[in-house]
Design a protein around this motif. Structure first.
Motif, PDB file in Angstrom:
ATOM      1  N   TYR A  90      59.343  50.199  32.237  1.00  0.00           N
ATOM      2  CA  TYR A  90      58.754  51.062  33.417  1.00  0.00           C
ATOM      3  C   TYR A  90      57.331  51.135  33.379  1.00  0.00           C
ATOM      4  O   TYR A  90      56.580  51.050  32.342  1.00  0.00           O
ATOM      5  N   ALA A  91      56.526  51.491  34.438  1.00  0.00           N
ATOM      6  CA  ALA A  91      55.116  51.337  34.383  1.00  0.00           C
ATOM      7  C   ALA A  91      54.754  52.121  35.794  1.00  0.00           C
ATOM      8  O   ALA A  91      55.440  51.995  36.890  1.00  0.00           O
ATOM      9  N   PRO A  92      53.635  53.107  35.689  1.00  0.00           N
ATOM     10  CA  PRO A  92      53.332  53.973  36.962  1.00  0.00           C
ATOM     11  C   PRO A  92      52.342  52.926  37.723  1.00  0.00           C
ATOM     12  O   PRO A  92      52.080  51.680  37.150  1.00  0.00           O
ATOM     13  N   THR A  93      52.090  53.267  38.977  1.00  0.00           N
ATOM     14  CA  THR A  93      51.404  52.354  39.881  1.00  0.00           C
ATOM     15  C   THR A  93      49.848  52.394  39.034  1.00  0.00           C
ATOM     16  O   THR A  93      49.342  53.346  38.521  1.00  0.00           O
ATOM     17  N   GLY A  94      49.191  51.166  39.077  1.00  0.00           N
ATOM     18  CA  GLY A  94      47.990  51.223  38.325  1.00  0.00           C
ATOM     19  C   GLY A  94      48.304  50.461  37.024  1.00  0.00           C
ATOM     20  O   GLY A  94      47.343  49.985  36.256  1.00  0.00           O
ATOM     21  N   PHE A  95      49.820  50.586  36.360  1.00  0.00           N
ATOM     22  CA  PHE A  95      50.042  49.870  35.180  1.00  0.00           C
ATOM     23  C   PHE A  95      49.366  50.050  34.046  1.00  0.00           C
ATOM     24  O   PHE A  95      49.191  49.252  33.195  1.00  0.00           O
ATOM     25  N   TYR A  96      48.710  51.140  33.738  1.00  0.00           N
ATOM     26  CA  TYR A  96      47.977  51.732  32.696  1.00  0.00           C
ATOM     27  C   TYR A  96      46.550  50.779  32.679  1.00  0.00           C
ATOM     28  O   TYR A  96      45.779  51.133  31.455  1.00  0.00           O
ATOM     29  N   MET A  97      46.237  50.328  33.605  1.00  0.00           N
ATOM     30  CA  MET A  97      44.850  49.224  33.300  1.00  0.00           C
ATOM     31  C   MET A  97      43.551  50.002  33.456  1.00  0.00           C
ATOM     32  O   MET A  97      42.611  49.426  33.078  1.00  0.00           O
ATOM     33  N   TRP A 104      37.508  47.174  28.139  1.00  0.00           N
ATOM     34  CA  TRP A 104      37.670  45.519  28.151  1.00  0.00           C
ATOM     35  C   TRP A 104      37.203  45.175  29.462  1.00  0.00           C
ATOM     36  O   TRP A 104      37.832  45.410  30.579  1.00  0.00           O
ATOM     37  N   GLN A 105      36.268  44.584  29.837  1.00  0.00           N
ATOM     38  CA  GLN A 105      35.850  44.353  30.940  1.00  0.00           C
ATOM     39  C   GLN A 105      35.204  42.815  31.108  1.00  0.00           C
ATOM     40  O   GLN A 105      34.099  42.399  31.116  1.00  0.00           O
ATOM     41  N   PRO A 106      36.282  41.693  31.032  1.00  0.00           N
ATOM     42  CA  PRO A 106      35.935  40.694  31.379  1.00  0.00           C
ATOM     43  C   PRO A 106      35.592  39.959  32.590  1.00  0.00           C
ATOM     44  O   PRO A 106      34.962  38.943  32.759  1.00  0.00           O
ATOM     45  N   LEU A 107      35.778  40.801  33.767  1.00  0.00           N
ATOM     46  CA  LEU A 107      35.590  40.478  34.991  1.00  0.00           C
ATOM     47  C   LEU A 107      34.553  41.324  35.601  1.00  0.00           C
ATOM     48  O   LEU A 107      34.470  42.862  35.176  1.00  0.00           O
ATOM     49  N   ASP A 108      33.520  40.898  36.530  1.00  0.00           N
ATOM     50  CA  ASP A 108      32.714  41.864  37.049  1.00  0.00           C
ATOM     51  C   ASP A 108      32.497  41.695  38.589  1.00  0.00           C
ATOM     52  O   ASP A 108      33.349  40.632  39.257  1.00  0.00           O
ATOM     53  N   ARG A 109      31.844  42.213  39.254  1.00  0.00           N
ATOM     54  CA  ARG A 109      31.663  42.153  40.866  1.00  0.00           C
ATOM     55  C   ARG A 109      31.484  40.618  41.201  1.00  0.00           C
ATOM     56  O   ARG A 109      31.542  40.205  42.382  1.00  0.00           O
ATOM     57  N   THR A 110      30.514  40.064  40.504  1.00  0.00           N
ATOM     58  CA  THR A 110      30.241  38.848  40.806  1.00  0.00           C
ATOM     59  C   THR A 110      31.329  37.585  40.747  1.00  0.00           C
ATOM     60  O   THR A 110      31.074  36.412  41.215  1.00  0.00           O
ATOM     61  N   ASP A 111      32.311  37.967  40.103  1.00  0.00           N
ATOM     62  CA  ASP A 111      33.426  36.815  39.793  1.00  0.00           C
ATOM     63  C   ASP A 111      34.359  36.619  40.997  1.00  0.00           C
ATOM     64  O   ASP A 111      34.620  37.356  41.887  1.00  0.00           O
ATOM     65  N   VAL A 112      34.762  35.331  41.003  1.00  0.00           N
ATOM     66  CA  VAL A 112      35.860  34.882  42.086  1.00  0.00           C
ATOM     67  C   VAL A 112      36.998  34.596  41.045  1.00  0.00           C
ATOM     68  O   VAL A 112      36.851  33.614  40.359  1.00  0.00           O
ATOM     69  N   LEU A 135      39.965  46.902  39.719  1.00  0.00           N
ATOM     70  CA  LEU A 135      39.019  47.759  38.939  1.00  0.00           C
ATOM     71  C   LEU A 135      37.827  47.168  38.779  1.00  0.00           C
ATOM     72  O   LEU A 135      36.659  47.986  38.816  1.00  0.00           O
ATOM     73  N   SER A 136      37.724  45.883  38.705  1.00  0.00           N
ATOM     74  CA  SER A 136      36.654  44.970  38.195  1.00  0.00           C
ATOM     75  C   SER A 136      35.895  44.897  39.636  1.00  0.00           C
ATOM     76  O   SER A 136      34.557  44.722  39.570  1.00  0.00           O
ATOM     77  N   GLY A 137      36.414  45.128  40.890  1.00  0.00           N
ATOM     78  CA  GLY A 137      35.661  45.004  42.111  1.00  0.00           C
ATOM     79  C   GLY A 137      35.167  43.414  42.332  1.00  0.00           C
ATOM     80  O   GLY A 137      34.474  43.179  43.342  1.00  0.00           O
ATOM     81  N   CYS A 138      36.018  42.242  41.807  1.00  0.00           N
ATOM     82  CA  CYS A 138      35.679  41.037  42.130  1.00  0.00           C
ATOM     83  C   CYS A 138      36.217  40.472  43.249  1.00  0.00           C
ATOM     84  O   CYS A 138      37.312  41.320  43.756  1.00  0.00           O
ATOM     85  N   ARG A 139      36.296  39.455  43.725  1.00  0.00           N
ATOM     86  CA  ARG A 139      36.921  38.805  44.731  1.00  0.00           C
ATOM     87  C   ARG A 139      38.231  38.105  44.375  1.00  0.00           C
ATOM     88  O   ARG A 139      38.183  37.711  42.817  1.00  0.00           O
ATOM     89  N   ILE A 140      39.476  38.193  44.676  1.00  0.00           N
ATOM     90  CA  ILE A 140      40.424  37.934  43.994  1.00  0.00           C
ATOM     91  C   ILE A 140      41.252  36.605  44.915  1.00  0.00           C
ATOM     92  O   ILE A 140      41.642  36.844  46.113  1.00  0.00           O
TER      93      ILE A 140
END
Length: 408
Positions: A90-97, A104-112, A135-140
């Motif tokens: 089970y996991a809540p919405t957001g998946f504990y992320m 741990w922030q491998p992605l940032d707003r500049t990433d695609v 959460l990282s605010g990047c393009r997905i």
């Protein structure tokens, strides 16, 4: 000799979650006798005295416990199904992320970012990665699974979109980069490769050097039951992870890792839960001062073949060191629980030179005592066969080292 990833001082304010989990497990009739009242979880020493929770125990517990979903929606996910019975989590919405992203922030707003984890039936990795990227605010680019004949067109699209990050299981990532390398395609903007779900495969380093020389790996370790336990960065070894503050990692005399979730929002009763991975607490070359967790591989990779133990991971690794071999997989055929045959499936590294499979088979029979003994009287029951693709799980895209088939 036992060791925990957190010091007693750091664990103390969080152990109330372990005690609450213990009470939940005591409420399950089939498990109550395993957790007598005189054993509590008020210290790390006392916690280490509790019996570990295995997969079947967790399934039993989840069948009796309702998830604490009163504050938000709850996702129900499944793992397994390729080498073992399916397991529910089970996991809540957001998946504990949010807790993962805080450390741990491998992605940032500049990433695609390309989310290449398959959105398979009841598998959470695709959605977990989507929550992190959000959460990282990047393009997905939520690509998910891709068919074999689609890789070329999608790779050209990703290059045109100047993709900077991609994530998936190592099995799936190897398909992406192998197709790109074979087609002579490059991803010059790619800088980050996120992975979760399997051990990192060293052959990926060779493919990345050819396809995306600026890319570096960023790993997560966990399971559907525990969710993300630890993470690493390009400065860490591929097998070494830093546990998150809400994940308590313990290793004992037998070298098996167990995990206790100290997050108050946890829905699964994760109390000294064993995934089957062996490991140790160690210092990480990245220089961070806290203990890191080195994962040494699964202890359940040894299977019985005609009464003898065969280390599947060792056999696959030996085959993949042979010239011309890119990947290998063991397929064990059984009838009534007894091995009737064993195949080693081999994917060639390229069009030329082709691997010498007869020689490889002879070397494996000679060097691997289990094979030589088990198939001494019927050596034809052990075969090495070339294939274009290994057997994979259609739901998750994972490729297990061992596939067991029941012969009719």
């Amino acid at each position: 000799m036992t060791a925990f990833s957190l010091s007693p001082e750091a664990a103390a304010p969080r152990l109330h979650v372990a005690r609450r989990t213990l009470e939940r497990l005591r409420g399950v009739p089939a498990l109550a006798a395993r957790y007598p009242r005189h054993l509590d979880a008020d210290s790390l020493e006392r916690l280490a005295q509790l019996p570990p929770l295995a997969r079947d125990d967790l399934n039993t517990a989840l069948a009796h416990l309702e998830p604490a979903a009163d504050r938000s929606a709850t996702w129900l996910f499944q793992s397994g199904g390729s080498t073992g019975a399916p397991k529910v989590g089970y996991a809540p919405t957001g998946f504990y992320m949010a807790g993962v992203h805080a450390h741990w922030q491998p992605l940032d707003r500049t990433d695609v970012f390309v989310n290449a984890w398959g959105a398979g039936r009841m598998w959470g990795a695709h959605f977990l990665a989507a929550a992190l990227a959000d959460l990282s605010g990047c393009r997905i680019i939520a690509l998910g699974s891709v068919a074999k004949d689609e890789y070329g067109a999608w790779l050209e699209f990703l290059a045109a979109r100047r993709v900077t990050a991609i994530g998936g299981t190592p099995s799936v990532l190897r398909l992406w980069f192998a197709h790109a390398r074979a087609a002579g395609l490059r991803l010059p903007s790619l800088r980050k490769v996120l992975w979760l779900g399997e051990a990192w495969q060293p052959r990926l380093d060779d493919d990345l050097a050819a396809v995306a020389p600026e890319a570096r790996r960023w790993g997560m370790f966990g399971s559907t039951e525990t969710w993300v336990v630890g993470t690493n960065t390009p400065d860490c070894r591929a097998d070494t992870f830093h546990p998150l503050p809400h994940q308590l990692v313990h290793t004992g005399d037998h070298g098996l890792l167990d995990f206790t979730a100290l997050d108050p929002a946890v829905l699964n009763p994760v109390l000294r839960y064993r995934t089957g991975d062996a490991g140790e607490l160690t210092a990480c070359p990245c220089g961070r001062p806290e203990p890191a967790m080195r994962v040494l591989g699964r202890r359940d990779s040894v299977v019985q073949v005609r009464g003898l133990g065969l280390d599947v991971d060792e056999l696959v690794a030996r085959a993949e060191r042979a010239p011309g071999v890119a990947r290998a997989q063991v397929v064990l055929t059984e009838r009534g629980g007894r091995a009737t045959g064993l195949e080693l499936l081999v994917v060639a590294a390229g069009p030329a030179p082709a691997p010498d499979l007869p020689r490889l088979r002879t070397e494996l029979l000679t060097a691997t005592i289990t094979l030589g003994t088990a198939f001494q009287h019927d050596p034809g029951s052990f075969r090495v066969r070339p294939v274009d693709e290994l057997v994979s799980n259609d739901r998750t895209g994972k490729t297990a080292a061992l596939v067991v088939r029941e012969e009719s």
